[in-house]
Design a protein around this motif. Structure first.
Motif, PDB file in Angstrom:
ATOM      1  N   VAL A  39     -10.928   1.791  -4.663  1.00  0.00           N
ATOM      2  CA  VAL A  39      -9.813   1.193  -5.405  1.00  0.00           C
ATOM      3  C   VAL A  39      -8.509   1.909  -5.047  1.00  0.00           C
ATOM      4  O   VAL A  39      -7.473   1.272  -4.820  1.00  0.00           O
ATOM      5  CB  VAL A  39     -10.077   1.257  -6.919  1.00  0.00           C
ATOM      6  N   GLY A  40      -8.556   3.244  -4.951  1.00  0.00           N
ATOM      7  CA  GLY A  40      -7.359   3.982  -4.588  1.00  0.00           C
ATOM      8  C   GLY A  40      -6.860   3.650  -3.195  1.00  0.00           C
ATOM      9  O   GLY A  40      -5.651   3.544  -2.962  1.00  0.00           O
ATOM     10  N   GLY A  41      -7.778   3.463  -2.245  1.00  0.00           N
ATOM     11  CA  GLY A  41      -7.384   3.075  -0.895  1.00  0.00           C
ATOM     12  C   GLY A  41      -6.780   1.681  -0.860  1.00  0.00           C
ATOM     13  O   GLY A  41      -5.790   1.437  -0.156  1.00  0.00           O
ATOM     14  N   LEU A  42      -7.376   0.767  -1.617  1.00  0.00           N
ATOM     15  CA  LEU A  42      -6.842  -0.586  -1.684  1.00  0.00           C
ATOM     16  C   LEU A  42      -5.458  -0.580  -2.341  1.00  0.00           C
ATOM     17  O   LEU A  42      -4.545  -1.286  -1.902  1.00  0.00           O
ATOM     18  CB  LEU A  42      -7.806  -1.487  -2.461  1.00  0.00           C
ATOM     19  N   ALA A  43      -5.294   0.244  -3.373  1.00  0.00           N
ATOM     20  CA  ALA A  43      -3.980   0.385  -4.001  1.00  0.00           C
ATOM     21  C   ALA A  43      -2.967   0.943  -3.001  1.00  0.00           C
ATOM     22  O   ALA A  43      -1.808   0.515  -2.964  1.00  0.00           O
ATOM     23  CB  ALA A  43      -4.075   1.288  -5.225  1.00  0.00           C
ATOM     24  N   GLY A  44      -3.407   1.901  -2.175  1.00  0.00           N
ATOM     25  CA  GLY A  44      -2.528   2.439  -1.142  1.00  0.00           C
ATOM     26  C   GLY A  44      -2.118   1.378  -0.141  1.00  0.00           C
ATOM     27  O   GLY A  44      -0.960   1.321   0.297  1.00  0.00           O
ATOM     28  N   HIS A  45      -3.058   0.508   0.215  1.00  0.00           N
ATOM     29  CA  HIS A  45      -2.755  -0.565   1.156  1.00  0.00           C
ATOM     30  C   HIS A  45      -1.780  -1.567   0.540  1.00  0.00           C
ATOM     31  O   HIS A  45      -0.857  -2.045   1.217  1.00  0.00           O
ATOM     32  CB  HIS A  45      -4.043  -1.271   1.568  1.00  0.00           C
ATOM     33  N   LEU A  46      -1.965  -1.866  -0.725  1.00  0.00           N
ATOM     34  CA  LEU A  46      -1.039  -2.758  -1.424  1.00  0.00           C
ATOM     35  C   LEU A  46       0.355  -2.126  -1.466  1.00  0.00           C
ATOM     36  O   LEU A  46       1.364  -2.789  -1.185  1.00  0.00           O
ATOM     37  CB  LEU A  46      -1.553  -3.023  -2.833  1.00  0.00           C
ATOM     38  N   ALA A  47       0.406  -0.856  -1.799  1.00  0.00           N
ATOM     39  CA  ALA A  47       1.692  -0.165  -1.871  1.00  0.00           C
ATOM     40  C   ALA A  47       2.392  -0.137  -0.514  1.00  0.00           C
ATOM     41  O   ALA A  47       3.621  -0.257  -0.436  1.00  0.00           O
ATOM     42  CB  ALA A  47       1.481   1.261  -2.381  1.00  0.00           C
TER      43      ALA A  47
END
Length: 213
Positions: A39-47
Motif C-alpha cells: 500500500v505504501g509503494g502504491l501510495a508513493g506511485h500515486l504521489a
C-alpha cells in the motif's frame, strides 16, 4: 489555464485527499490490490504523478523528438510487460522509496506541491516539450504529459482506494471524461474499434475484455 491543466489539478487534489485518509496510513505496510505492490509503494506511485511535474518543468529542455499521446504509449516499455519486467521492477522500487517517508510526510509533500502548481502551470506554454526519466528517447508536449498524469492519478487512486477499502475519489465530470477518452483510445489501439464498439453497445457480442493495458 488549459483544460489539461485544470483536469490534472482536479485529479491531483482528489489523490491528495485519498493519501491523507487514516485507512491508507493504517494499511501502509500491507499488500495492495496490485501484485507485488505494498500500500505504501502504491501510495508513493500515486504521489509521484504529482511530484514529478515540478521536477520535469525544472529540467533543461529535452533535445529528443516530441511525439503525440498514442505514439508515446506505443513506445512505452511498461505497456504489456510482466510484473517482473525490468521497467516495472524499477517503477516499483522507486515508488517504494517514495513511500518509505511514511504517510504523513508523503501526503504533506504532495499537498505542498499542489499548492504551488497552479501559479507555475499558469505561466507555462502547453506545447513546451518535456520528458520523464523513465521514458525512452522522446518527449511530450506539457499538456499531453499532464493528460497522461491525470489518467495515472485516476487509475491508481482507484487501485489505492480498493486496496484499503474506501470509496474511490470522485472526479469532476470533465476530468473523468478526459481519462475515459484516453483509455478508450488506448483500448481501440489494442483491441480494435469493433471490439470496443461491441463492448460499449452489445453485451451479447462483447469480447471478454477491452482493457487499455
Amino acid at each position: 489555464m488549459t483544460d489539461a491543466r485544470v483536469e490534472f489539478l482536479a485529479a491531483a487534489r482528489a489523490a491528495e485527499g485519498l493519501l491523507r485518509r487514516p485507512e491508507v496510513a493504517q494499511a501502509w505496510e500491507r499488500p495492495s490490490a496490485l501484485a507485488q505492490w505494498s500500500v505504501g509503494g502504491l501510495a508513493g506511485h500515486l504521489a509521484y504523478q504529482v511530484l514529478c511535474v515540478p521536477e520535469v518543468l525544472a529540467a533543461p529542455a529535452p533535445g529528443e523528438e516530441t511525439v503525440g499521446l498514442l505514439e508515446h504509449y506505443r513506445r512505452s516499455q511498461w505497456l504489456g510487460a510482466g510484473v517482473d519486467a525490468e521497467i516495472n521492477v524499477r517503477i516499483r522500487q522507486s515508488s517504494e522509496a517514495l513511500g518509505a517517508s511514511g504517510p504523513v510526510a508523503l501526503s504533506r509533500r504532495v499537498a505542498d506541491t499542489i499548492a504551488g502548481l497552479p501559479a507555475v502551470l499558469a505561466g507555462e506554454d502547453g506545447a513546451r516539450a518535456v520528458r520523464l526519466p523513465f521514458w525512452g528517447a522522446w518527449s511530450l508536449a506539457l499538456d499531453d504529459l499532464l493528460t497522461t498524469r491525470t489518467m495515472e492519478l485516476a487509475v491508481h487512486a482507484d487501485d489505492l482506494a480498493v486496496s484499503v477499502g474506501v470509496p474511490t475519489p470522485e472526479l469532476p465530470p470533465e476530468t473523468s471524461e478526459s481519462v475515459i477518452g484516453l483509455l478508450t483510445r488506448l483500448a481501440v489501439r489494442r483491441h480494435g474499434p469493433v471490439s470496443v464498439l461491441r463492448a460499449l453497445s452489445r453485451a451479447e457480442r462483447a469480447p471478454g475484455s477491452i482493457a487499455a493495458f
